[in-house]
Design a protein around this motif. Sequence first.
Motif, PDB file in Angstrom:
ATOM      1  N   LEU A 235       0.820  -1.204   0.000  1.00 10.37           N
ATOM      2  CA  LEU A 235       0.000   0.000   0.000  1.00 10.37           C
ATOM      3  C   LEU A 235       0.861   1.263   0.000  1.00 10.37           C
ATOM      4  O   LEU A 235       0.560   2.248  -0.691  1.00 10.37           O
ATOM      5  CB  LEU A 235      -0.940   0.004   1.203  1.00 10.37           C
ATOM      6  N   THR A 236       1.933   1.244   0.771  1.00 12.66           N
ATOM      7  CA  THR A 236       2.804   2.422   0.823  1.00 12.66           C
ATOM      8  C   THR A 236       3.402   2.716  -0.536  1.00 12.66           C
ATOM      9  O   THR A 236       3.376   3.860  -1.019  1.00 12.66           O
ATOM     10  CB  THR A 236       3.929   2.214   1.857  1.00 12.66           C
ATOM     11  N   ASP A 237       3.942   1.680  -1.199  1.00 15.90           N
ATOM     12  CA  ASP A 237       4.572   1.893  -2.500  1.00 15.90           C
ATOM     13  C   ASP A 237       3.547   2.211  -3.581  1.00 15.90           C
ATOM     14  O   ASP A 237       3.855   2.904  -4.564  1.00 15.90           O
ATOM     15  CB  ASP A 237       5.394   0.664  -2.909  1.00 15.90           C
ATOM     16  N   ALA A 238       2.319   1.704  -3.435  1.00 17.60           N
ATOM     17  CA  ALA A 238       1.273   2.012  -4.417  1.00 17.60           C
ATOM     18  C   ALA A 238       1.037   3.508  -4.498  1.00 17.60           C
ATOM     19  O   ALA A 238       0.895   4.077  -5.594  1.00 17.60           O
ATOM     20  CB  ALA A 238      -0.026   1.297  -4.050  1.00 17.60           C
ATOM     21  N   TYR A 239       1.030   4.178  -3.349  1.00 19.08           N
ATOM     22  CA  TYR A 239       0.777   5.615  -3.332  1.00 19.08           C
ATOM     23  C   TYR A 239       2.033   6.437  -3.584  1.00 19.08           C
ATOM     24  O   TYR A 239       1.944   7.620  -3.908  1.00 19.08           O
ATOM     25  CB  TYR A 239       0.123   6.019  -2.007  1.00 19.08           C
ATOM     26  N   ARG A 240       3.189   5.828  -3.469  1.00 13.68           N
ATOM     27  CA  ARG A 240       4.427   6.562  -3.717  1.00 13.68           C
ATOM     28  C   ARG A 240       4.815   6.587  -5.187  1.00 13.68           C
ATOM     29  O   ARG A 240       5.497   7.499  -5.640  1.00 13.68           O
ATOM     30  CB  ARG A 240       5.575   5.945  -2.918  1.00 13.68           C
ATOM     31  N   LEU A 241       4.376   5.565  -5.936  1.00 10.69           N
ATOM     32  CA  LEU A 241       4.763   5.496  -7.342  1.00 10.69           C
ATOM     33  C   LEU A 241       4.147   6.650  -8.130  1.00 10.69           C
ATOM     34  O   LEU A 241       3.043   7.114  -7.834  1.00 10.69           O
ATOM     35  CB  LEU A 241       4.311   4.166  -7.944  1.00 10.69           C
ATOM     36  N   GLY A 246      -6.153   7.529  -9.930  1.00 10.37           N
ATOM     37  CA  GLY A 246      -7.245   6.564  -9.955  1.00 10.37           C
ATOM     38  C   GLY A 246      -6.783   5.128  -9.879  1.00 10.37           C
ATOM     39  O   GLY A 246      -7.450   4.273  -9.284  1.00 10.37           O
ATOM     40  N   HIS A 247      -5.618   4.820 -10.465  1.00  7.93           N
ATOM     41  CA  HIS A 247      -5.095   3.462 -10.411  1.00  7.93           C
ATOM     42  C   HIS A 247      -4.690   3.096  -8.981  1.00  7.93           C
ATOM     43  O   HIS A 247      -4.870   1.948  -8.550  1.00  7.93           O
ATOM     44  CB  HIS A 247      -3.899   3.314 -11.353  1.00  7.93           C
ATOM     45  N   LYS A 248      -4.142   4.046  -8.260  1.00  5.68           N
ATOM     46  CA  LYS A 248      -3.757   3.807  -6.866  1.00  5.68           C
ATOM     47  C   LYS A 248      -4.990   3.495  -6.021  1.00  5.68           C
ATOM     48  O   LYS A 248      -5.004   2.539  -5.235  1.00  5.68           O
ATOM     49  CB  LYS A 248      -3.026   5.028  -6.314  1.00  5.68           C
ATOM     50  N   LEU A 249      -6.026   4.297  -6.214  1.00  5.22           N
ATOM     51  CA  LEU A 249      -7.260   4.064  -5.467  1.00  5.22           C
ATOM     52  C   LEU A 249      -7.890   2.733  -5.864  1.00  5.22           C
ATOM     53  O   LEU A 249      -8.473   2.033  -5.024  1.00  5.22           O
ATOM     54  CB  LEU A 249      -8.239   5.219  -5.729  1.00  5.22           C
ATOM     55  N   SER A 343       8.332  -2.618  -6.943  1.00  4.55           N
ATOM     56  CA  SER A 343       8.853  -1.590  -6.045  1.00  4.55           C
ATOM     57  C   SER A 343       8.891  -2.079  -4.598  1.00  4.55           C
ATOM     58  O   SER A 343       9.830  -1.783  -3.854  1.00  4.55           O
ATOM     59  CB  SER A 343       7.989  -0.332  -6.149  1.00  4.55           C
ATOM     60  N   ALA A 344       7.863  -2.852  -4.204  1.00  8.10           N
ATOM     61  CA  ALA A 344       7.756  -3.318  -2.823  1.00  8.10           C
ATOM     62  C   ALA A 344       8.488  -4.631  -2.578  1.00  8.10           C
ATOM     63  O   ALA A 344       8.424  -5.180  -1.471  1.00  8.10           O
ATOM     64  CB  ALA A 344       6.287  -3.451  -2.441  1.00  8.10           C
ATOM     65  N   ASN A 345       9.141  -5.158  -3.626  1.00  6.32           N
ATOM     66  CA  ASN A 345       9.869  -6.426  -3.504  1.00  6.32           C
ATOM     67  C   ASN A 345       8.931  -7.556  -3.069  1.00  6.32           C
ATOM     68  O   ASN A 345       9.231  -8.331  -2.169  1.00  6.32           O
ATOM     69  CB  ASN A 345      11.037  -6.301  -2.522  1.00  6.32           C
ATOM     70  N   ILE A 346       7.792  -7.636  -3.748  1.00  9.88           N
ATOM     71  CA  ILE A 346       6.803  -8.690  -3.486  1.00  9.88           C
ATOM     72  C   ILE A 346       6.745  -9.582  -4.714  1.00  9.88           C
ATOM     73  O   ILE A 346       6.394  -9.128  -5.809  1.00  9.88           O
ATOM     74  CB  ILE A 346       5.412  -8.091  -3.191  1.00  9.88           C
ATOM     75  N   ARG A 422      -3.279   8.443   2.659  1.00 15.42           N
ATOM     76  CA  ARG A 422      -3.474   8.494   1.215  1.00 15.42           C
ATOM     77  C   ARG A 422      -3.366   9.912   0.691  1.00 15.42           C
ATOM     78  O   ARG A 422      -2.960  10.159  -0.433  1.00 15.42           O
ATOM     79  CB  ARG A 422      -4.838   7.913   0.831  1.00 15.42           C
ATOM     80  N   GLN A 423      -3.808  10.874   1.515  1.00 10.69           N
ATOM     81  CA  GLN A 423      -3.727  12.262   1.099  1.00 10.69           C
ATOM     82  C   GLN A 423      -2.328  12.811   1.273  1.00 10.69           C
ATOM     83  O   GLN A 423      -1.896  13.692   0.534  1.00 10.69           O
ATOM     84  CB  GLN A 423      -4.722  13.099   1.942  1.00 10.69           C
ATOM     85  N   ALA A 424      -1.593  12.280   2.242  1.00  7.89           N
ATOM     86  CA  ALA A 424      -0.266  12.828   2.568  1.00  7.89           C
ATOM     87  C   ALA A 424       0.799  12.315   1.599  1.00  7.89           C
ATOM     88  O   ALA A 424       1.810  12.983   1.368  1.00  7.89           O
ATOM     89  CB  ALA A 424       0.115  12.477   4.008  1.00  7.89           C
ATOM     90  N   VAL A 425       0.591  11.113   1.066  1.00 13.13           N
ATOM     91  CA  VAL A 425       1.648  10.498   0.241  1.00 13.13           C
ATOM     92  C   VAL A 425       1.594  11.077  -1.165  1.00 13.13           C
ATOM     93  O   VAL A 425       0.538  11.202  -1.724  1.00 13.13           O
ATOM     94  CB  VAL A 425       1.468   8.973   0.212  1.00 13.13           C
TER      95      VAL A 425
END
Length: 425
Positions: A235-241, A246-249, A343-346, A422-425
């Motif tokens: 989740l962290t990397d999803a919002y950082r990329l 809309g794709h992140k959400l 990005s998240a090494n998953i 989500r708003q801060a990232v």
Amino acid sequence: MLTDTAIKKLKPVGKDYQKADGEGLVLVVRAAGEKSWRYEFRLNGKKQKYTYGNYPEFSLDDARSINRVARKLVEQGRHPSTMLDDPVTKKQIIDGASFKELEASLAERQQQAALASIPTFGQLAELYWQEVERTWKNPEKQFSLARRHLLPKLGHIRINEIDVAMVRELIYDIRERIGTPTAHVARDWANRIFDYGVEHNLCASNPASLVRAKRVGDKVKRKRWLKSSEIRRYLTDAYRLNSYRGHKLGLHLLMITGVRIGELVGAKWNEIDLEQAEWLIRSDRMKAENDHYVPLPAQAVSMFQELKQLSADDEFVFPSDRTSTGHIQKETLRYFHQQVCASANIADYLPHDHRHTISTHLRERGFNPEIVETTLAHKLPGVAGVYSHAQYREQRRAMLQDWADYLDSLVTEQVVVQANFRQAV
């Protein structure tokens, strides 16, 4: 022998009659006045006739030139129609082409015509689709995978040009990009389409049948799910990329609600009631073909409100930027999902595996398995699946709110109701 002057003087007499020019060529004068060239000959001991065309479309000299070629064909034991039914050949004769040139040209055109009659893979798939798949319940949904994964690569290629290596490369590419289950389904579709072609004498062999299922990979059900630490990274990397908001959400909503990716990307605003915080997915969009109720946690409502602004007045929650009507494709979110995982090494984690993650964590958090299965739109096993029609709406609402709060806590390291991160990232 005939002359042009004599031909012009020939008049109809109320019945057909003919005038010979020699070497089997005759001019037939019809009762109605039409004049046509005919060749009379013997082939295999039988008397036969073959008409070249009409006068004056074909002049006397034209007819004699065509007749010389016809006589040569008969000498070879071939009927004149084998070459002279082709109008291009007649024109070439009149233009002075040699017999050898005529044969080579005709052979080339026949070969091209034969190749043109061979269907492309896309045309063969459409034939199979129209005859076979249309009889299935909800056929468009079932055939959609073939349209997405086979036709873009093979659709324009004639089936005689597709070999085993070509099919194998495509299936393996699907396996690497999307996963083994999808690769198996794609292979099965290719196999069925080619089998149909062989059965109807449209192709000589089925190259897909030689791509062995065991080479594609194990068909066992996937069991991949994310641990809490992996969820945090995801989740962290999803919002950082650096990607479209809309794709992140969208990926986050998949994680919260547990719906399938196709159900999410095809969502329409008339399915979603933000005031009541609920989403009703109609049966025609569901795998089990039943309406599916999705209670929306506060975080999901907040995301849909933001998506509403992003989608403007479009009917779809995730409108396509390529067409004026329609929604994004599943591959769009899958591609962004792959970027997030990298990005998240998953490793070895598909968007559909979110459902495994949700199921596993909700059970570990003590929620009733029947409520979990109902949330995921799974048919309940055993007797309960036959007799139980419970929807557990309130229990599911409380459960998904707990789950959404838990996801937030993993990222913010504190329990919150609104997903402020989500708003801060």
